[in-house]
Design an enzyme around this catalytic site. Structure first.
Site, PDB file in Angstrom:
ATOM      1  CG  ASP A  35      -1.741   1.234   1.372  1.00  0.00           C
ATOM      2  OD1 ASP A  35      -2.647   1.423   0.549  1.00  0.00           O
ATOM      3  OD2 ASP A  35      -1.481   2.031   2.299  1.00  0.00           O
ATOM      4  CD  GLU A  53      -2.453   3.092  -3.284  1.00  0.00           C
ATOM      5  OE1 GLU A  53      -3.509   3.705  -3.520  1.00  0.00           O
ATOM      6  OE2 GLU A  53      -2.143   2.676  -2.151  1.00  0.00           O
TER       7      GLU A  53
END
Length: 628
Positions: free
Chosen positions: A270, A305
Site C-alpha cells: 500500500d 501502489e
C-alpha cells in the site's frame, strides 16, 4: 490426499520462538531502562512478571517454560504499563490485551502441492472481509469460493487483515501487523480460507501496509521511540525509521511471514510513496529481493501502489519477467476512464480531461498518462517513461476500494454512469492485456455503496468523523457545513451495514445479465488473450485518437507477433473512421468481442457505432497512422 503441514516457517528476529524448553521471547527496545515478560492467567490477566535481559543491539530476551502454546503474555515497561507483542500472532482480546503464544506448525495443510499461478493469468477480485459476506468472516469468503471461480477470477485480493482497534474498519489502521484479526476468524480461519482457495485453483493476495501504524493500539513508541522519525512527517504521523535494521527486519520478515506461514500467493504494498525511507536501498527493493530469493519455486507476486508514476520497481529482466514488483496499480487508467464515464472534474480528476480521450488511449498503449509531464493539480512534473514496459506491468481497474470508498457517499460507478458506458469500460478492462482488477460486487453491477468506516470512539472517533467531513469542504457540493453533515459517520454501525454486499440481488434478471457478461468476457480473456501475454516485446502498444469525438484505437503486439486491436467509441454519436486510419480489411483476423453485437459489422463498413467496443486479433496491423 493425506493432510500435510507444508507451511513455510523460519526464524524471525521479532516475535516469540518455540524451543524445546518452552519459548524465547524477544523485543527490541534499545532505550528502555528495564523490561519484564508479563505472564497471563487463563482469563488473559497479567499475574506474574519475569525480568528480561538486554544485549548491546537493544534486544531484550528471555527463555522460559512458564508460557505454553495458547498461553497469554506481554511486556511490562518500567512505568508499569503492560503492552502486547508488536509481532503478536494472536490476541487474547483486542489490540490492548495480552498476546497469545502460537505454534506456527499447528495447521495441517491439504494443498501442499500448490505453487501458485503465473502472473499473466491473474484476474484480481478485491474484497473486504467484513462486508463481502453476511457474517463478515474468512469462513464467509470460503463459502463463496465456488461462485468466484465460476465468474472467472483467478486471484482473490483481501484488504488488510492485520489487527486494528474495534471490529469494523478497512484495515489500513492496523497496529499488530503479524496478527490476523480475531473478528474475521484469526490465524486459523485465514489459513483455512487460503487452503480452500488453493484447492479450487484460486490464488490469494493480501494487502499490507508498511507506511504507517494505526492511531489506536500502537504502543511501539512507548518503549522504542527509535522505531519512528518524529522529525519526518507522513499523512498519518511520524515516519517509520527504516534506517534502523531491526525496524527494516520487522517489515521484511512480516512479508515473508504472510507468504510463508500462510502461503499467500502475493502481496499488495500500500502507498509505497508514503514510505519515507532515508537509506540508499529502498525498503521496497530489499523486500522484493528477499521475497524472490526466499520462494524461488513458487509463483509469488508483488504489486504496489504509488502516485509518483515511478517505473524502476516494475522493470523486466532479459527474460521479460519482473525483477522486483510484478505490477503497479495504475490510477491513471482509472482516472481517465472515470472522467470519460462520469464527466467529473474536481480534485485529482482535474488532471484528466473528458474531451481528451487520448489520455485513455495513451494509458492503454504505454502505461501511465503522466510520464514526466506537468500535472496542473500537483503543480509539478509527474512520472517516468513507461512505454517500454509490457502491459502486464500494470494493474488496471475501473473501481476499487479507494476510488469508491473515498467518495463522500461511497457510490459505485454503476450509479454514476450510463449502463452502456459502464459495459464498454468493463470490456476494455477485462480484454486489454493489462492485469485487470474487479472490486467485489462489480461483476453483477452492485449498487450498494462501499463507504469509509471505522470503529473508533471518544475523542478519536470524533476526530475521524469531523476530519472525514472536512476533507470534502473543497468540493462544490460540500462547501456548506450543513451539507457536510450529510456525509455518513464512519463510526456508525449503519455506515458499515450499508456497505455490505447484497447477494440477494443475484435473483434479479438485470443483475444476472451483467454477471453473465462478465463471465463471458473472462472466458474470452483466458482462452484468447492470456496465452499471448507471457513474452511481449518492448514498446508493444500504439494508439490513434480522434480529435473530434471520444473515439480511439489501440494496437498491442503480443506474443508470437499476434496483434490485439481495440476500437472504442465512448461518445453518443457514430464514429466514421478516417481513411488515414484504415490499413487493411478490418474484418480480417479473429473477432474477439463486439459490444453491442452488431458493432463489428458496422466497423467493417468504416463506422463505429455510439457507445461501442470491438476487439480483434490478427497477424498484422489493421490500422495505420497510429501514434505511439
Amino acid at each position: 490426499m493425506t493432510a500435510m503441514n507444508d507451511g513455510f516457517t523460519f526464524d524471525t528476529a521479532w516475535g516469540p520462538k518455540l524451543t524445546g524448553e518452552g519459548a524465547e521471547f524477544r523485543l527490541w527496545a534499545p532505550s528502555a531502562p528495564s523490561l519484564e515478560l508479563a505472564i497471563g492467567d487463563a482469563g488473559g490477566k497479567p499475574v506474574d512478571f519475569l525480568p528480561m535481559e538486554k544485549d548491546d543491539a537493544g534486544w531484550w530476551r528471555l527463555s522460559t517454560g512458564r508460557v505454553g502454546v495458547g498461553g497469554a503474555y506481554g511486556f511490562r515497561l518500567d512505568n508499569g504499563m503492560v503492552v502486547p507483542d508488536p509481532a503478536s500472532r494472536r490476541q487474547f482480546g483486542d489490540v490492548h490485551s495480552l498476546s497469545i503464544l502460537t505454534d506456527p506448525k499447528s495447521y495441517r495443510w491439504t494443498t501442499p502441492e500448490w505453487n501458485g499461478r503465473p502472473w499473466e493469468e491473474t484476474v484480481f477480485y478485491e474484497l473486504h472481509t467484513g462486508t463481502f459476506s453476511d457474517d463478515g468472516t474468512f469462513a464467509g469468503i470460503e463459502g463463496k469460493l465456488d461462485f468466484l471461480k465460476s465468474v472467472g477470477v483467478t486471484t482473490i485480493e483481501i484488504l488488510p487483515v492485520a489487527q486494528f482497534m474495534g471490529r469494523r474498519g478497512w484495515g489500513y489502521d492496523g497496529v499488530l501487523l503479524y496478527c490476523a484479526h480475531e473478528a474475521y476468524g484469526g490465524d486459523e480461519g485465514l489459513k483455512r480460507l487460503i487452503d480452500a482457495a488453493h484447492s479450487r485453483g484460486l490464488s490469494v493476495f493480501l494487502d499490507v501496509v508498511y507506511n504507517h501504524f494505526g492511531p489506536d493500539g500502537n504502543y511501539i513508541g512507548a518503549y522504542a521511540p527509535e522505531f519512528f522519525h518524529e522529525e519526518i512527517s507522513t499523512p498519518w504521523g511520524p515516519a517509520i525509521a527504516y534506517d534502523e535494521e531491526p525496524v527494516r527486519q520487522f517489515m521484511i520478515e512480516n512479508a515473508l511471514y504472510w507468504l510463508g506461514e500462510f502461503r499467500f500467493d502475493g502481496l499488495r504494498l500500500d502507498a509505497i510513496d508514503s514510505i519515507k525511507d532515508t537509506t540508499e536501498t529502498p525498503l521496497v527493493e530489499e523486500l522484493a529481493r528477499a521475497v524472490r530469493k526466499t520462494f524461488p519455486g513458487r509463483h509469488v507476486h508483488l504489486t504496489s501502489e504509488d502516485d509518483r508514476n515511478i517505473v524502476w520497481h516494475i522493470e523486466r529482466g532479459d527474460n521479460g519477467q519482473p525483477k522486483l514488483i510484478s505490477g503497479e496499480w495504475n490510477d491513471d487508467f482509472h482516472h481517465t476512464i472515470h472522467v470519460l464515464a462520469t464527466h467529473e472534474k474536481e480534485a485529482y480528476y482535474a488532471d484528466y480531461t473528458r474531451k481528451s480521450v487520448s489520455q485513455l488511449a495513451k494509458s492503454l498503449a504505454t502505461g501511465f498518462v503522466y510520464q514526466d509531464d506537468f500535472s496542473p493539480v500537483r503543480d509539478k512534473k509527474i512520472g517516468h517513461a513507461s512505454d517500454e514496459l509490457p502491459p502486464t506491468a500494470f494493474v488496471n481497474f475501473i473501481q476499487n476500494h479507494d476510488q469508491i470508498g473515498n467518495r463522500a457517499f461511497g457510490e459505485r460507478l454503476t450509479d454514476l454512469a450510463s449502463r452502456r458506458i459502464v459495459e464498454c469500460a468493463q470490456a476494455i478492462l477485462l480484454l486489454s492485456p493489462q492485469i485487470p482488477l474487479l472490486f467485489m460486487g462489480e461483476e453483477w453491477g452492485e449498487t450498494h455503496p462501499f463507504c469509509f468506516f471505522t470503529d473508533f470512539h471518544g475523542e478519536l472517533g470524533d476526530a475521524v468523523r469531523e476530519g472525514r467531513r472536512a476533507e470534502f469542504a473543497k468540493f462544490t457540493a460540500f462547501h456548506a457545513a450543513d451539507t457536510r453533515e450529510l456525509i455518513p459517520d464512519p463510526n456508525s454501525p449503519t455506515t458499515f451495514a450499508a456497505s455490505k454486499l447484497d447477494w440477494s440481488v443475484l435473483e434479479r434478471p438485470n443483475r444476472r445479465v451483467r454477471l453473465e457478461q462478465v463471465k463471458r468476457l473472462l472466458k474470452i480473456r483466458h482462452e484468447k488473450i492470456v496465452p499471448l501475454l507471457k513474452h511481449i516485446p518492448k514498446r508493444s502498444g500504439s494508439y490513434y485518437t480522434s480529435p473530434e469525438t471520444l473515439a480511439f484505437a489501440v494496437a498491442w503486439t503480443l506474443q508470437d507477433g499476434k496483434v490485439l486491436h481495440l476500437f472504442a467509441n465512448l461518445s453518443d454519436d457514430p464514429w466514421p473512421m478516417p481513411n488515414a486510419l484504415t490499413k487493411a480489411d478490418l474484418t480480417s483476423g479473429e473477432l474477439v468481442h463486439s459490444y453491442p453485437s452488431d458493432a463489428d459489422e458496422m466497423l467493417a463498413t468504416g463506422t463505429l457505432p455510439a457507445s461501442s467496443v470491438v476487439f480483434r486479433l490478427s497477424d498484422q496491423f489493421l490500422i495505420s497512422g497510429v501514434a505511439s
